[in-house]
Design an enzyme around this catalytic site. Structure first.
Site, PDB file in Angstrom:
ATOM      1  N   PHE A   2      44.475  32.825  31.041  1.00  0.00           N
ATOM      2  CA  PHE A   2      44.058  32.292  32.336  1.00  0.00           C
ATOM      3  C   PHE A   2      43.948  33.359  33.435  1.00  0.00           C
ATOM      4  O   PHE A   2      42.915  33.454  34.105  1.00  0.00           O
ATOM      5  CB  PHE A   2      45.038  31.182  32.765  1.00  0.00           C
ATOM      6  CG  PHE A   2      44.711  30.552  34.086  1.00  0.00           C
ATOM      7  CD1 PHE A   2      43.707  29.594  34.190  1.00  0.00           C
ATOM      8  CD2 PHE A   2      45.393  30.911  35.245  1.00  0.00           C
ATOM      9  CE1 PHE A   2      43.395  29.012  35.407  1.00  0.00           C
ATOM     10  CE2 PHE A   2      45.088  30.334  36.462  1.00  0.00           C
ATOM     11  CZ  PHE A   2      44.082  29.379  36.547  1.00  0.00           C
ATOM     12  N   ASN A   3      45.015  34.134  33.677  1.00  0.00           N
ATOM     13  CA  ASN A   3      45.013  35.063  34.821  1.00  0.00           C
ATOM     14  C   ASN A   3      43.852  36.061  34.754  1.00  0.00           C
ATOM     15  O   ASN A   3      43.251  36.399  35.777  1.00  0.00           O
ATOM     16  CB  ASN A   3      46.320  35.866  34.886  1.00  0.00           C
ATOM     17  CG  ASN A   3      47.481  35.025  35.363  1.00  0.00           C
ATOM     18  OD1 ASN A   3      47.289  33.947  35.925  1.00  0.00           O
ATOM     19  ND2 ASN A   3      48.687  35.513  35.128  1.00  0.00           N
TER      20      ASN A   3
ATOM     21  N   ASP B 111      50.824  33.343  42.262  1.00  0.00           N
ATOM     22  CA  ASP B 111      50.074  32.124  42.583  1.00  0.00           C
ATOM     23  C   ASP B 111      50.898  30.883  42.220  1.00  0.00           C
ATOM     24  O   ASP B 111      50.524  30.123  41.335  1.00  0.00           O
ATOM     25  CB  ASP B 111      48.713  32.115  41.851  1.00  0.00           C
ATOM     26  CG  ASP B 111      48.844  32.128  40.329  1.00  0.00           C
ATOM     27  OD1 ASP B 111      49.911  32.536  39.817  1.00  0.00           O
ATOM     28  OD2 ASP B 111      47.888  31.699  39.653  1.00  0.00           O
TER      29      ASP B 111
ATOM     30  N   HIS C 192      55.851  32.311  31.180  1.00  0.00           N
ATOM     31  CA  HIS C 192      54.993  33.496  31.238  1.00  0.00           C
ATOM     32  C   HIS C 192      55.441  34.510  32.296  1.00  0.00           C
ATOM     33  O   HIS C 192      55.782  35.644  31.987  1.00  0.00           O
ATOM     34  CB  HIS C 192      53.548  33.088  31.565  1.00  0.00           C
ATOM     35  CG  HIS C 192      52.980  32.039  30.661  1.00  0.00           C
ATOM     36  ND1 HIS C 192      52.537  32.313  29.395  1.00  0.00           N
ATOM     37  CD2 HIS C 192      52.779  30.711  30.850  1.00  0.00           C
ATOM     38  CE1 HIS C 192      52.074  31.213  28.835  1.00  0.00           C
ATOM     39  NE2 HIS C 192      52.203  30.223  29.693  1.00  0.00           N
ATOM     40  N   ASP C 193      55.370  34.097  33.560  1.00  0.00           N
ATOM     41  CA  ASP C 193      55.511  35.061  34.655  1.00  0.00           C
ATOM     42  C   ASP C 193      56.874  35.745  34.737  1.00  0.00           C
ATOM     43  O   ASP C 193      56.937  36.945  35.056  1.00  0.00           O
ATOM     44  CB  ASP C 193      55.181  34.384  35.995  1.00  0.00           C
ATOM     45  CG  ASP C 193      53.732  33.956  36.064  1.00  0.00           C
ATOM     46  OD1 ASP C 193      52.921  34.466  35.266  1.00  0.00           O
ATOM     47  OD2 ASP C 193      53.402  33.114  36.921  1.00  0.00           O
TER      48      ASP C 193
ATOM     49  N   ASN D 152      46.422  29.350  40.047  1.00  0.00           N
ATOM     50  CA  ASN D 152      46.943  28.077  39.548  1.00  0.00           C
ATOM     51  C   ASN D 152      46.488  26.924  40.440  1.00  0.00           C
ATOM     52  O   ASN D 152      46.249  25.823  39.975  1.00  0.00           O
ATOM     53  CB  ASN D 152      48.468  28.106  39.496  1.00  0.00           C
ATOM     54  CG  ASN D 152      48.981  28.926  38.318  1.00  0.00           C
ATOM     55  OD1 ASN D 152      48.323  29.016  37.295  1.00  0.00           O
ATOM     56  ND2 ASN D 152      50.135  29.520  38.478  1.00  0.00           N
TER      57      ASN D 152
ATOM     58  N   ASP E 154      55.613  31.134  38.240  1.00  0.00           N
ATOM     59  CA  ASP E 154      55.661  32.099  39.359  1.00  0.00           C
ATOM     60  C   ASP E 154      56.908  31.866  40.211  1.00  0.00           C
ATOM     61  O   ASP E 154      57.576  32.812  40.630  1.00  0.00           O
ATOM     62  CB  ASP E 154      54.463  31.944  40.295  1.00  0.00           C
ATOM     63  CG  ASP E 154      53.141  32.182  39.614  1.00  0.00           C
ATOM     64  OD1 ASP E 154      52.630  31.227  39.012  1.00  0.00           O
ATOM     65  OD2 ASP E 154      52.621  33.300  39.687  1.00  0.00           O
TER      66      ASP E 154
ATOM     67  N   THR F 178      51.587  38.277  38.971  1.00  0.00           N
ATOM     68  CA  THR F 178      51.763  37.169  38.022  1.00  0.00           C
ATOM     69  C   THR F 178      50.659  36.125  38.186  1.00  0.00           C
ATOM     70  O   THR F 178      50.831  34.967  37.842  1.00  0.00           O
ATOM     71  CB  THR F 178      53.153  36.510  38.189  1.00  0.00           C
ATOM     72  OG1 THR F 178      53.257  35.978  39.515  1.00  0.00           O
ATOM     73  CG2 THR F 178      54.269  37.506  37.945  1.00  0.00           C
TER      74      THR F 178
HETATM   75 CA   LIG Z   1      51.127  32.792  37.779  1.00  0.00          CA
END
Ligand SMILES: [Ca+2]
Length: 308
Positions: A164-165, A10, A237-238, A39, A15, A123
């Site tokens: 979040f995800n 996203d 993160h991703d 996102n 990402d 992700t």
């Molecule tokens: Ca993401």
């Protein structure tokens, strides 16, 4: 032999960098990119993915997913990623177009036609992956593993308990975590250690070339939000979920049982990690806790060089 993967994302700053890392790797064969809302809205995350891939000169089938999570209204994150979902660099319109298939149809086609088992790298929220598993149960055995960014053993970033995800689509996460497919979970425990500092951003910028500069500009924007939160660098993160597939030795993981909270008043979307094996249940997830940060940064610097 390259590892065949599908990235479900996203974009999203991290990402975008995860995609660039994957396409630069000689270890991976990225068969498709599918898009999920999270996102930003589906329309924006699709547009961002197409722009980044086109700018980097990558040609790959891209398909969009649904506009919203399985059972809930969409939560988006403009605070982190801006109104476009990818604020920072000015990117030209894409030469790439999404294919006519939906995300789950594209995933099914790639998995069905592949001789080898496919590794999925989600992700974003797990909407597309859950839907794929529900609609094509016969293809489950052809999934090698899911290396995902999401969740946390300790704490959250969108609520005190949830990352979040997972919070965006907890019901989807529940389906994926119960699927029986091996899962590697890069959650906040590790991604908050995958920090990119200013000097690392300058290393990337100094590689030169348009992709390196774009990545540096993405990181400049991404840093603003995280500095305000008190981070000393931006947690990438991703890219952790991609980096683990490229080189599993870069993360330290522990095999644990993980459930998804789908009902809690204060804990909705939490990944409930049985760290002390209280339940004595099957350990369904390799939870990442640590990263070789220096090697991770080197990996990113090498990846942007690929595009020159
Ligand atoms: Ca993401």
């Amino acid at each position: 032999m390259r590892i065949p993967v599908i990235i479900d994302c996203d974009p999203g700053h991290d990402d975008a960098i995860a995609l660039l890392l994957a396409f630069a790797s000689e270890k991976l064969d990225v068969k498709a990119v599918t898009i999920v809302a999270g996102n930003q809205t589906q329309e924006k995350t699709l547009n961002n993915a197409l722009k980044v891939l086109s700018f980097a000169g990558v040609n790959v089938p891209v398909a969009k997913g649904d506009d919203k999570p399985l059972m809930r209204d969409l939560i988006i994150a403009p605070e982190v990623h801006g109104d476009s979902g990818l604020d920072g660099p000015e990117l030209p319109e894409s030469n790439l177009k999404a294919c006519d298939m939906l995300a789950i149809e594209l995933i099914a086609k790639v998995v069905r036609e592949s001789d080898k088992k496919i590794t999925l790298i989600p992700t974003g929220a797990l909407t597309n992956i859950a839907k794929f598993l529900l609609c094509y149960p016969e293809l489950k055995e052809k999934i090698e593993r899911i290396s995902l960014m999401g969740g946390a053993c300790f704490g959250g970033n969108w609520s005190p308990a949830a990352e979040f995800n997972i919070l965006v689509d907890p019901e989807a996460a529940d389906i994926v975590f119960k699927s029986g497919i091996p899962i590697t979970m890069s959650g906040l425990d590790v991604t908050h250690k995958a920090l990119i500092y200013d000097e690392d951003v300058e290393r990337i910028r100094n590689v030169g070339g348009k992709v390196a500069v774009m990545v540096a500009e993405l990181l400049d924007f991404f840093a603003k939000f995280h500095m305000d939160m008190g981070f000393k660098g931006s947690p990438l993160h991703d890219p952790c979920a991609v980096a683990w597939v490229i080189d599993p030795s870069i993360l330290t993981t522990k095999k644990l049982h993980v459930d998804i909270e789908t009902k809690g008043e204060h804990t909705l979307g939490a990944t409930v990690v049985d760290y002390y094996d209280v339940l004595k249940k099957e350990k369904n997830v390799d939870v990442a806790f640590d990263i070789d940060r220096e090697r991770f940064v080197d990996m990113l610097v090498e990846a942007v060089k690929y595009y020159n």
